[in-house]
Design an enzyme around this catalytic site. Sequence first.
Site, short mmCIF file in Angstrom:
data_model
loop_
_atom_site.label_atom_id
_atom_site.label_comp_id
_atom_site.label_asym_id
_atom_site.label_seq_id
_atom_site.Cartn_x
_atom_site.Cartn_y
_atom_site.Cartn_z
N GLU A 38 0.83 -1.21 0.00
CA GLU A 38 0.00 0.00 0.00
C GLU A 38 0.87 1.27 0.00
O GLU A 38 1.75 1.45 0.84
CB GLU A 38 -0.92 -0.04 1.24
N THR A 82 -6.01 1.50 -5.23
CA THR A 82 -5.55 0.12 -5.08
C THR A 82 -6.28 -0.82 -6.05
O THR A 82 -5.67 -1.70 -6.67
CB THR A 82 -5.77 -0.38 -3.63
N HIS A 197 -1.39 3.32 4.86
CA HIS A 197 -2.46 4.00 4.12
C HIS A 197 -2.64 5.40 4.70
O HIS A 197 -2.58 5.57 5.91
CB HIS A 197 -3.76 3.19 4.25
N ASP A 256 1.54 -0.06 -4.91
CA ASP A 256 0.30 -0.04 -5.72
C ASP A 256 0.02 1.32 -6.35
O ASP A 256 -0.47 1.41 -7.47
CB ASP A 256 -0.90 -0.58 -4.92
N HIS A 257 0.30 2.39 -5.62
CA HIS A 257 0.02 3.75 -6.15
C HIS A 257 0.72 4.75 -5.23
O HIS A 257 1.21 4.38 -4.17
CB HIS A 257 -1.48 4.02 -6.21
C1 GP9 Z 1 -8.95 -0.78 0.87
C2 GP9 Z 1 -7.50 -0.74 0.57
C3 GP9 Z 1 -7.02 0.64 0.32
O1 GP9 Z 1 -9.47 -2.07 1.00
O2 GP9 Z 1 -7.18 -1.60 -0.47
O3 GP9 Z 1 -7.50 1.12 -0.85
P1 GP9 Z 1 -7.07 2.56 -1.45
O4 GP9 Z 1 -7.81 3.59 -0.63
O5 GP9 Z 1 -5.58 2.67 -1.31
O6 GP9 Z 1 -7.51 2.49 -2.85
#
Ligand code: GP9
Length: 418
Positions: A38, A82, A197, A256-257
């Site tokens: 993440e 994500t 996150h 992921d981003h």
């Molecule tokens: C939520 C997690 C985070 O289940 O995968 O998602 P994001 O907010 O980074 O898209």
Amino acid sequence: GNELSDIEDFIEENVKVDEKSNMFGAAEGKNVIWINAESLQTFVINNDVYGEEVTPFLNSLIEDEDTYYFDNFYEQTGQGNTSDSEFLIENSMYPLSRGAVFFTHGGNEYHATPEIIKEEGYTSSVLHANNGSFWNRFQMYDSLGFDHFYDEKAYEINEENSVGWGLKDKPFFEQSIKYLQSMEEPYYAKFITLTNHFPFELEEEDQYIEPYDSNSNTLNNFFPAVRYMDDAIKEFFDQLKEADLYEDSVIVIMGDHIGISANHNKAMSMYLDKDEITPYDQVQLQRVPLFIHIPGDGNGETISEVTGQIDMKPTMLNLLGVEQEEDIYFGNDLFSENRKGYIALRNGDFVSDEYISTVGICYDRETGEPLEESMDDATEKENTNACSSIDEKVQTELQHSDNLIYGDLLRFYNFEEE
Ligand code: GP9
């Protein structure tokens, strides 16, 4: 009908590579353990905060002879964050320019990696300790061909082992080992982490390095949160070894981003010791780390070609030795020498071997300097630049991918070899 054949022609001419890379089959029959890390961005790799390494474990992994590390690998997500990164890696198609394709087109027909490798005997799972309905995952995972989704209900979650968005990464990995042990081999298991996150909350006991000190609490707290995730991944490697799950696996770790948006550019320029974050720098900040770790391989190296999330499906299928003659995809095997030479970002910007195109400016990728526009002889207008010819391909490619999704066109494609 015509639309699909136009897309096939484009892919034949511009994307597909006939020769197989020398990594074809290098992980044949192995289990795939995939970590979607993440918000992990490349700028923290081999970097520090007040002398403390941010990612000591991942840095050491780069030096490991079994690791292929990609340092010019770009995330290509849009508003679906994500979920968009998941869409890219499983399908080698682009997410949409607006909204999240997981929500808007979760019921489409796809030809995703989990479905393809099922024919080779693989079972596939996602492990993510959040509410399974988030991003409409239940429906989309079904469409992508995943066999099982271990969502928050599969985990023991309480106040002590949670922070911010939910279960912390360390107990998440720890509690997941028993699920890996129960999976039918060979398996493809995708772990999606959560602790790093936004807004990067962390309890005192989990802060192994000091936060940064700037006007952005988001950036400040990002570093200890990344460090916690780095340590969680390190412990996960140990747990895999202890449980005898390591040797026979290929382990992929991918950011992921982005975690730090342009809203924090003032603080970011201070951290990176730059006068300002230019549009060129902004694109470069879309780099996320990619590690492909193959225990026993011994030939690992750092690969600096321009690569991106769109490349993961053909790369994984090739690594597993799966033929992919009849298929629709927009990426290339990361190990192939004949790649198409550019990475399209979801907003229409792109990165090629030589250039970076953003906000209508064509930059030299090496120097970061804008290139002069040249006169177009036909129209005598200053409307062409070195980026123009690639730009045309990029816009066509994104449009083709959108059309496939909006028209649910894969329903009509014959994936059987003729
Ligand atoms: C939520 C997690 C985070 O289940 O995968 O998602 P994001 O907010 O980074 O898209």
